[in-house]
Enzyme design. Structure first.
Site, PDB file in Angstrom:
ATOM      1  CE  LYS A  22     -19.183 -14.839 -29.649  1.00 21.15           C
ATOM      2  NZ  LYS A  22     -20.554 -15.066 -29.205  1.00 21.15           N
ATOM      3  CG  ASN A  23     -21.507 -16.853 -32.477  1.00 17.80           C
ATOM      4  OD1 ASN A  23     -21.142 -16.829 -31.301  1.00 17.80           O
ATOM      5  ND2 ASN A  23     -22.040 -15.822 -33.088  1.00 17.80           N
ATOM      6  CB  CYS A 117     -28.525  -9.837 -23.713  1.00 15.71           C
ATOM      7  SG  CYS A 117     -28.704  -9.741 -25.476  1.00 15.71           S
ATOM      8  NE  ARG A 122     -29.995 -12.914 -28.004  1.00 13.79           N
ATOM      9  CZ  ARG A 122     -28.672 -13.051 -28.113  1.00 13.79           C
ATOM     10  NH1 ARG A 122     -27.881 -12.248 -27.434  1.00 13.79           N
ATOM     11  NH2 ARG A 122     -28.159 -14.003 -28.846  1.00 13.79           N
ATOM     12  CG  ASP A 305     -23.575 -11.714 -35.002  1.00 10.96           C
ATOM     13  OD1 ASP A 305     -23.361 -12.926 -34.894  1.00 10.96           O
ATOM     14  OD2 ASP A 305     -24.491 -11.116 -34.414  1.00 10.96           O
ATOM     15  NE  ARG A 397     -20.023 -12.586 -23.642  1.00 13.94           N
ATOM     16  CZ  ARG A 397     -21.351 -12.713 -23.674  1.00 13.94           C
ATOM     17  NH1 ARG A 397     -22.110 -11.718 -23.281  1.00 13.94           N
ATOM     18  NH2 ARG A 397     -21.900 -13.808 -24.092  1.00 13.94           N
TER      19      ARG A 397
HETATM   20  C1  EPZ Z   1     -26.939 -16.559 -32.429  1.00 17.36           C
HETATM   21  O1  EPZ Z   1     -27.734 -16.106 -31.356  1.00 17.36           O
HETATM   22  C2  EPZ Z   1     -25.572 -15.920 -32.228  1.00 17.36           C
HETATM   23  N1  EPZ Z   1     -25.005 -16.377 -30.966  1.00 17.36           N
HETATM   24  C3  EPZ Z   1     -25.712 -14.393 -32.235  1.00 17.36           C
HETATM   25  O2  EPZ Z   1     -24.407 -13.845 -32.121  1.00 17.36           O
HETATM   26  C4  EPZ Z   1     -26.298 -13.970 -33.579  1.00 17.36           C
HETATM   27  O3  EPZ Z   1     -26.476 -12.572 -33.584  1.00 17.36           O
HETATM   28  C5  EPZ Z   1     -27.645 -14.675 -33.778  1.00 17.36           C
HETATM   29  O4  EPZ Z   1     -27.465 -16.110 -33.694  1.00 17.36           O
HETATM   30  C6  EPZ Z   1     -28.282 -14.358 -35.127  1.00 17.36           C
HETATM   31  O5  EPZ Z   1     -27.398 -14.701 -36.147  1.00 17.36           O
HETATM   32  C7  EPZ Z   1     -24.417 -17.597 -30.922  1.00 17.36           C
HETATM   33  O6  EPZ Z   1     -24.368 -18.318 -31.898  1.00 17.36           O
HETATM   34  C8  EPZ Z   1     -23.816 -17.990 -29.598  1.00 17.36           C
HETATM   35  P1  EPZ Z   1     -31.438 -16.514 -32.821  1.00 17.36           P
HETATM   36  P2  EPZ Z   1     -29.189 -16.794 -31.109  1.00 17.36           P
HETATM   37  O7  EPZ Z   1     -32.043 -17.570 -31.972  1.00 17.36           O
HETATM   38  O8  EPZ Z   1     -29.119 -18.241 -31.392  1.00 17.36           O
HETATM   39  C9  EPZ Z   1     -35.597 -14.492 -31.816  1.00 17.36           C
HETATM   40  C10 EPZ Z   1     -22.733 -12.493 -31.238  1.00 17.36           C
HETATM   41  O9  EPZ Z   1     -22.570 -11.269 -31.268  1.00 17.36           O
HETATM   42  N2  EPZ Z   1     -35.918 -15.763 -31.150  1.00 17.36           N
HETATM   43  O10 EPZ Z   1     -31.248 -16.756 -34.273  1.00 17.36           O
HETATM   44  O11 EPZ Z   1     -29.671 -16.372 -29.765  1.00 17.36           O
HETATM   45  C11 EPZ Z   1     -34.569 -13.693 -31.024  1.00 17.36           C
HETATM   46  O12 EPZ Z   1     -35.208 -12.942 -30.014  1.00 17.36           O
HETATM   47  C12 EPZ Z   1     -24.107 -13.073 -30.965  1.00 17.36           C
HETATM   48  O13 EPZ Z   1     -21.844 -13.350 -31.451  1.00 17.36           O
HETATM   49  C13 EPZ Z   1     -37.201 -15.974 -30.650  1.00 17.36           C
HETATM   50  O14 EPZ Z   1     -38.073 -15.117 -30.763  1.00 17.36           O
HETATM   51  O15 EPZ Z   1     -30.044 -16.055 -32.231  1.00 17.36           O
HETATM   52  C14 EPZ Z   1     -33.925 -12.832 -32.068  1.00 17.36           C
HETATM   53  O16 EPZ Z   1     -34.708 -11.663 -32.251  1.00 17.36           O
HETATM   54  C15 EPZ Z   1     -25.124 -11.977 -30.679  1.00 17.36           C
HETATM   55  N3  EPZ Z   1     -37.497 -17.144 -30.006  1.00 17.36           N
HETATM   56  C16 EPZ Z   1     -33.981 -13.684 -33.325  1.00 17.36           C
HETATM   57  O17 EPZ Z   1     -34.929 -14.732 -33.069  1.00 17.36           O
HETATM   58  C17 EPZ Z   1     -36.545 -18.134 -29.845  1.00 17.36           C
HETATM   59  O18 EPZ Z   1     -36.869 -19.200 -29.264  1.00 17.36           O
HETATM   60  C18 EPZ Z   1     -32.658 -14.337 -33.669  1.00 17.36           C
HETATM   61  O19 EPZ Z   1     -32.309 -15.168 -32.594  1.00 17.36           O
HETATM   62  C19 EPZ Z   1     -35.252 -17.915 -30.361  1.00 17.36           C
HETATM   63  C20 EPZ Z   1     -34.959 -16.728 -31.015  1.00 17.36           C
END
Ligand code: EPZ
Length: 418
Positions: A22-23, A117, A122, A305, A397
């Site tokens: 999915k991701n 969320c 996020r 995850d 989802r």
């Molecule tokens: C991706 O989310 C995945 N989703 C998430 O999977 C996964 O848990 C996550 O990466 C980490 O591996 C998809 O790929 C669609 P991040 P993403 O940006 O891109 C902080 C699932 O269950 N952050 O790496 O949103 C953020 O708050 C989902 O399939 C900032 O502070 O993850 C978080 O604490 C859940 N500022 C951390 O980084 C930003 O601009 C990781 O977020 C962006 C992120």
């Protein structure tokens, strides 16, 4: 709303085939916005989030057609507007990944900022700071990001955190920027590598994907592609734990051990027998799991995850396990639901102390987010008696017909309309 009813105590046995990730499929679908040509994606999982992503592409004016159960072709040449509306972004935050492609291809984009969320606030500051470094003007008003750029210019960007989404947004945007972009402290997840593989097949010039430093030389246009989505390592890990927690033996066809190294080592530390084969991975566990400590970390560390699923296994461990969640600030909501099944978990800040119990007992529980919901299913498969998991829309989802796949492994599980 549907619920899933599980009668636990059945050791799962047999083989299950992993779906496309999915991701990975979500950014790959949005990468089609970077070209006029048709893009064909194979091994696309039929999930709620994928349907939302396709709806968003249609909203932008693109067309698409499912050629088979898991193959879709996207025709982006009819894209005529660059706005991703709130009602779509709020249901799926990954919609924010249209920002980079729209900006690169059309010079403008208006995308709703995804709210927080269940698992955390996020923010998207890393995405926006990096796009500004590429020369975009960014305004935020009425809950929307409005971005403009005549043509993006390459830049040397250093991420404060290896954000997966920010790496994907910037990687896609930089493919059509003028000059060279370097992203330092980039995310290294296999889904990033998969996106870079597809973009390269479309004519992009990318080096270092899957490492912390990615270099992109901008080109003037990209062409169509056919691409097979990488296997879903999170789904694979979930089924391996399903085999272990029920004391069974499960082979996950298509699972790639090199995408799950930290996770597999932790499973083996917990006493799960792992057999890596060319065509997949087998997990079996004939004894009570051993307690192990887990710290989630950006790839190649232990995946956040799979944290909830690992916690489910460790509720039956032979001692106390400490689980530390370093990626998200609120990703322990499954703990209190697991406690309803008899688990003994103490959470404090980003650490959960899981004291193993001899057995779990079925009870009604409620899903709160995607991975939490599947951890409740896993615990229900091991519990004595019946567990009812409500709000399974969270589950749909991210997992394709999971109750059918588990039934084929012998689970006593069914979906009922609530
Ligand atoms: C991706 O989310 C995945 N989703 C998430 O999977 C996964 O848990 C996550 O990466 C980490 O591996 C998809 O790929 C669609 P991040 P993403 O940006 O891109 C902080 C699932 O269950 N952050 O790496 O949103 C953020 O708050 C989902 O399939 C900032 O502070 O993850 C978080 O604490 C859940 N500022 C951390 O980084 C930003 O601009 C990781 O977020 C962006 C992120």
């Amino acid at each position: 709303m549907d619920k899933i009813v599980v009668r636990g105590g059945v050791p799962l046995r047999g083989e299950v085939t992993v779906s496309g990730a999915k991701n990975a499929a979500l950014p790959l679908l949005f990468a089609s916005l970077l070209t006029q040509d048709e893009c064909r994606l194979r091994r696309v999982p039929r999930l709620m989030d994928i349907r939302t992503a396709v709806r968003l592409l249609h909203e932008l004016g693109a067309q698409s057609e499912w050629l088979s159960d898991d193959e879709i072709v996207v025709s982006p040449h009819t894209v005529h507007q660059c706005e991703a509306p709130y009602e779509l972004v709020k249901t799926m935050r990954a919609s924010f990944l249209v920002l980079g492609p729209l900006l690169a291809r059309f010079g403008r984009a208006r995308v709703s900022t995804p709210g927080g969320c269940a698992i955390g606030t996020r923010p998207v500051n890393i995405h926006l700071d990096a796009l500004q470094q590429l020369g975009a003007t960014i305004r935020q008003q009425q809950g929307y990001v409005e971005a403009e750029a005549k043509r993006l210019r390459g830049a040397h960007i250093v991420f404060e955190f290896p954000s997966v989404g920010a790496t994907e947004n910037i990687l896609m945007a930089a493919t059509l920027a003028e000059g060279t972009t370097v992203i330092e402290n980039a995310a290294c997840e296999p889904e990033i590598e998969d996106l870079a593989t597809m973009l390269t097949a479309m004519g992009a010039r990318i080096g270092g994907a899957g490492t912390p430093t990615i270099t992109i030389e901008g080109v003037t246009s990209l062409h169509g592609v056919t691409h097979e989505v990488v296997a879903d390592r999170v789904e694979a890990g979930t089924f391996l734990i399903a085999g272990a927690i029920t004391g069974g033996r499960v082979f996950v066809r298509g699972a790639r051990a090199n995408h799950l190294r930290a996770f597999l080592e932790k499973l083996q530390d917990a006493g799960v027998l792992i057999v890596e084969r060319e065509d997949g991975i087998e997990a079996s566990c004939q004894s009570r799991p051993s307690s192990v400590d887990v710290i989630t970390w950006p790839y190649p560390g232990f995946p956040t995850d799979l944290q909830a699923q690992m916690m489910a296994l460790l509720t039956l461990g032979d001692g106390r396990s400490l689980i530390t969640e370093t990626v998200f600030e609120n990703r322990f909501m499954h703990a209190q639901e697991l406690a309803r099944l008899g688990a003994n978990i103490l959470t404090r800040g980003n650490t959960a102390a899981v004291s193993g119990v001899a057995f779990l007992s079925g009870a009604p529980v409620m899903a709160t987010d995607l991975r939490a919901s599947v951890s409740l299913i896993l615990a229900g498969l091991a519990a004595q008696g019946v567990t009812e998991v409500s709000r399974v829309y969270h589950l749909d989802r991210g997992y394709e017909r999971i109750e059918e796949k588990l039934s084929r492994l012998g689970a006593d599980i069914r979906r009922v309309k609530e």
